[in-house]
Design an enzyme around this catalytic site. Sequence first.
Site, PDB file in Angstrom:
ATOM      1  N   ARG A  78     112.729  39.115   2.128  1.00  0.00           N
ATOM      2  CA  ARG A  78     111.598  38.408   2.707  1.00  0.00           C
ATOM      3  C   ARG A  78     110.373  39.305   2.550  1.00  0.00           C
ATOM      4  O   ARG A  78     110.211  39.903   1.495  1.00  0.00           O
ATOM      5  CB  ARG A  78     111.871  37.979   4.161  1.00  0.00           C
ATOM      6  N   LYS A 121     107.643  33.720  19.560  1.00  0.00           N
ATOM      7  CA  LYS A 121     107.505  32.499  18.744  1.00  0.00           C
ATOM      8  C   LYS A 121     108.545  31.420  19.054  1.00  0.00           C
ATOM      9  O   LYS A 121     108.269  30.239  18.856  1.00  0.00           O
ATOM     10  CB  LYS A 121     107.542  32.854  17.255  1.00  0.00           C
TER      11      LYS A 121
HETATM   12  C1  LIG Z   1     111.043  36.359  14.237  1.00  0.00           C
HETATM   13  C2  LIG Z   1     110.877  37.732  13.855  1.00  0.00           C
HETATM   14  C3  LIG Z   1     111.501  38.733  14.592  1.00  0.00           C
HETATM   15  C4  LIG Z   1     112.336  38.444  15.812  1.00  0.00           C
HETATM   16  O1  LIG Z   1     113.630  38.090  15.493  1.00  0.00           O
HETATM   17  P1  LIG Z   1     114.659  37.619  16.603  1.00  0.00           P
HETATM   18  O2  LIG Z   1     115.853  37.285  15.790  1.00  0.00           O
HETATM   19  O3  LIG Z   1     114.058  36.427  17.301  1.00  0.00           O
HETATM   20  O4  LIG Z   1     114.904  38.713  17.547  1.00  0.00           O
HETATM   21  C5  LIG Z   1     111.268  40.039  14.211  1.00  0.00           C
HETATM   22  N1  LIG Z   1     110.498  40.352  13.172  1.00  0.00           N
HETATM   23  C6  LIG Z   1     109.879  39.424  12.428  1.00  0.00           C
HETATM   24  C7  LIG Z   1     108.992  39.856  11.302  1.00  0.00           C
HETATM   25  C8  LIG Z   1     110.041  38.077  12.740  1.00  0.00           C
HETATM   26  O5  LIG Z   1     109.410  37.149  12.021  1.00  0.00           O
END
Ligand SMILES: *Cc1c(COP(=O)(O)O)cnc(C)c1O
Length: 363
Positions: free
Chosen positions: A130, A35
Amino acid sequence: MYPKININLDLIGKNASYIKEELKNIGADIFFVSKLLMGDIKVAKVIVDSGINYIADSRIKNIIKMKNNGIVAEYVMLRIPALSEIEEVVKNTEMSLVSEIKTVEAINREAAKNNKVYKIIYMIDLGDLREGVWYEKAISEILSVKNFKNTELVGIGTNLGCFGGILPDEKNLGMLSEFALELKEEGFGIKFVSGGTTAVLKMVEEKRNIGKVNNFRLGESILLGTDATNGKNVSGCSQDTIILEAEIIELKEKPSLPVGEKGYDAFGRVPEFTDRGIRKKAILNIGEQDINPSGLIPEDKNAEVLHSSSDHTIVDVTESTENYEVGSIMKFRMNYGCALKASTSPYVEKNYISNTRNSAEVK
Ligand SMILES: *Cc1c(COP(=O)(O)O)cnc(C)c1O
């Protein structure tokens, strides 16, 4: 044209391979999280070439883009899906993180329509506040997915260090491991204990106990070589993967204090200034629409980013030894939030760098 970001495919590939090996040693696999770069095709190709088979994204549009451009992987929907996108999610991904039975119900209905069995990873909130069922209610809620014939629970997961900034530790990852064992006893094949994120790599490095966690969802560590939650760089990884370049459009000596009666700035904030006399200041052709000024890390150690408005960023270059002029380019590393903004701004061009891949793959 500037501004642009230079995406170094070789360094991203190296970061991916390095972390993949580290995790292989402890029997854990990786969902690459795409993302940060809007599901970038060239980066996804590098990741798949490094031997990572899962790509996870929070936006279904990014997943569809990668799929349509021939990136073959097992796709994971990373943001718990909205009811309004279930059709697209079931059609385009193999697996999703979920946290609502109502959503599982909708997934199950859609999967049945398509004669598929769709995989889910149930999220448990261990304190970060979250997504996820609150840990005290986790088992009873998760057990009710047994009723769904076209949905298979393949794992559980948790998210730490995101909303509440809660650090992963032996206690919360231990709890996740306990839940995995309990669910296995209930007859679920829990393949993924997805407790890993970039923030958990530090525990691996320090050889701490991460329990039964065997899956890491990684974006930041591979793409930026940083770990925002722990406020550190990831050891063994490069931070020169994504570099922002912006152009100086004005360079003048001006006072450090604004002149006139003070109101609010363009974003409704009251800016604070300290009097440091006359300073040499560069204005760059990039602003809040494309970056967070506080997330810019100048390559020129003697430059100091002051602030931005929508389209302008002011950098104090008084102490710099560089011979800047109008038209000079300044380079920056970026933190996660800033890189996310830059890579999703349509005003920031993307430029790819690689010495090891053929030019057709890079252009
Ligand atoms: C964005 C996200 C991650 C990845 O986190 P990073 O800090 O980019 O490694 C993992 N799990 C979820 C649910 C996320 O939304």
